[in-house]
Structures are given as C-alpha cells and as structure tokens.
Design an enzyme around this catalytic site. Sequence first.
Site, PDB file in Angstrom:
ATOM      1  CG  ASP A  21      -1.916   1.141   1.344  1.00  0.00           C
ATOM      2  OD1 ASP A  21      -2.300   1.543   0.289  1.00  0.00           O
ATOM      3  OD2 ASP A  21      -1.975   1.721   2.330  1.00  0.00           O
ATOM      4  CG  ASP A  23      -1.942   7.308   0.314  1.00  0.00           C
ATOM      5  OD1 ASP A  23      -0.887   8.125   0.005  1.00  0.00           O
ATOM      6  OD2 ASP A  23      -2.880   7.327  -0.436  1.00  0.00           O
ATOM      7  N   GLY A  65      -8.036   3.439   3.666  1.00  0.00           N
ATOM      8  CA  GLY A  65      -7.959   2.386   2.576  1.00  0.00           C
ATOM      9  C   GLY A  65      -8.725   1.939   1.502  1.00  0.00           C
ATOM     10  NE  ARG A  68     -11.180  10.718  -4.677  1.00  0.00           N
ATOM     11  CZ  ARG A  68     -10.973  11.171  -5.652  1.00  0.00           C
ATOM     12  NH1 ARG A  68     -12.232  11.780  -6.485  1.00  0.00           N
ATOM     13  NH2 ARG A  68      -9.807  10.814  -6.586  1.00  0.00           N
ATOM     14  CB  SER A 143      -5.240   7.234  -3.280  1.00  0.00           C
ATOM     15  OG  SER A 143      -5.094   8.537  -4.039  1.00  0.00           O
ATOM     16  CG  ASN A 145      -5.057  12.115  -5.359  1.00  0.00           C
ATOM     17  OD1 ASN A 145      -5.972  11.641  -4.703  1.00  0.00           O
ATOM     18  ND2 ASN A 145      -4.977  13.064  -6.308  1.00  0.00           N
ATOM     19  CG  ASP A 201      -1.529   2.180   6.325  1.00  0.00           C
ATOM     20  OD1 ASP A 201      -1.885   3.510   6.931  1.00  0.00           O
ATOM     21  OD2 ASP A 201      -1.946   1.856   5.539  1.00  0.00           O
TER      22      ASP A 201
END
Length: 247
Positions: A21, A23, A65, A68, A143, A145, A201
């Site tokens: 992952d 972020d 996680g 969006r 994401s 992003n 996470d």
Amino acid sequence: MNNAWAIPHRDDRRFSAALFDLDGVLTPTAEVHMKAWNRMFTDYFAKHGITPQYTDEDYFAYVDGKPRYDGVRACLASRGVVLPEGSPDDPAGTETVCGVGNTKNDAFEAILHEEGVEAYPGSIALIDHLEKLGVAMAVVSSSRNAPAVLEAAGLAHRFEVVVDGNVVAAEGIDGKPAPDMFSLAAQRLGVADQDSVVVEDALSGVQAGAAGDFGLVVGVDRGAGVDALVDNGAEMVVTGLEELIGQ
C-alpha cells in the site's frame, strides 16, 4: 525460488514479491488524506446539520484504505445519510457521492501542494534491500492520486507496477477490502499470489490480504492499532518497514 526475500521470524519462508500500500506504508500521505477527509466532512456535516461530528475514529472505521467514493458512502451511511451516486465527472460540491468525494480530492491536492511529502526512511531502506535481492515490487493503492504522490516522494521510478484507483475503474475490478487489486498486481509482476507479501496499514487493506491467497499479510501500525490489524487479517504487525529487512 529465485530472487527470494526471507522475512525475520517467519520460519525461513521466502517470498518473491512485495505488494505495498502507499499512503501510510511507503509515505506519510495517510496523514494528508486524514486531514483532507476531516476538512471535507467537518464542513459538510456542519453545512447540513449532520451529527455526531466527524472524528478520526470515523476515518479508521469507514474511510481508511477504501476507494474514495466507497469511503464517502460508508461514512455518510453511518449517519443515516444516503445520496445519489452521481458520476465521477460531478464537480466538487455536487450533492452526490461522487461530488462529495471530488470535494475531498480537491482538499487532498491542496494539502499535498502546501506540505509536500517524503517517504518514510524505513520504507526506503526496505525498498533498497529488496531491489538488491531482485524481489519484485508493486504499489497497490485505492487512491487515484497514487502517481502524483509517488512522483512527489521521488518514488515513481522505483515501481513499474502500480495498481491504483484509476486501474480499479479502468479494469472494473473490486477495490479493497476485496483482494482483487493485490491479485492483479501480483499477476502483472508475474508472481503467484502465494509467493507475495501484502504490506498494509489500513484495516480494509489487511482484510483484502486475508481475503486472498497471499503468502503473508503484514500490518504496519501507523495508528489503527495492533489488535485491530490482527483481528482484521494481519499475520504480523510492525511499526516500520525496516523491521522486514531480512536475507
């Protein structure tokens, strides 16, 4: 097994790929996402008289996680609010799930621009170690992003395979907590799921790993809590990726 990674304290089991992952695992952008969600939902709840007010507990329970729009839908549902789905093209501020999600994305981009991002030193150390071993690596992030974050953190050149929210939409696969994103990443790396390590996470992320047939699911405790990560599927938990440097 060629190009194998032995993780400390895992009974000499060796793995061929790491599925990270982004972020909160490689970069502290989970904090940026938390701030963006907080900014957006605090304003939205206040504007519409929605109670109770948004807190960080909501982030971990409903948002962290997930893709969006799934996060928007879940958090609003926790307050009994149901909006039309709308379209990903809906402008920020539109009273749809997509419009609210796009408002969050604008907040994220603003905070990322204001504060920038640097990768965790321990994560860089593990990436360097795995590169030396020749272990395949991919980023698996809900994401949309992710490419911008990887570029901002100076990591874009380290990962040829990135499965993110854009890939989910393009391929029509399920996002986390389904295991599909991680399986697709392993497939694109040419490695079997069973020979891959999922590193996450978020609770939805370890759930995704546990739902698949991966060799190991590692939880990284950046705030979700050791017990919660284990209860949701992590087989071991670390506080930094440098703890995974083995042979």
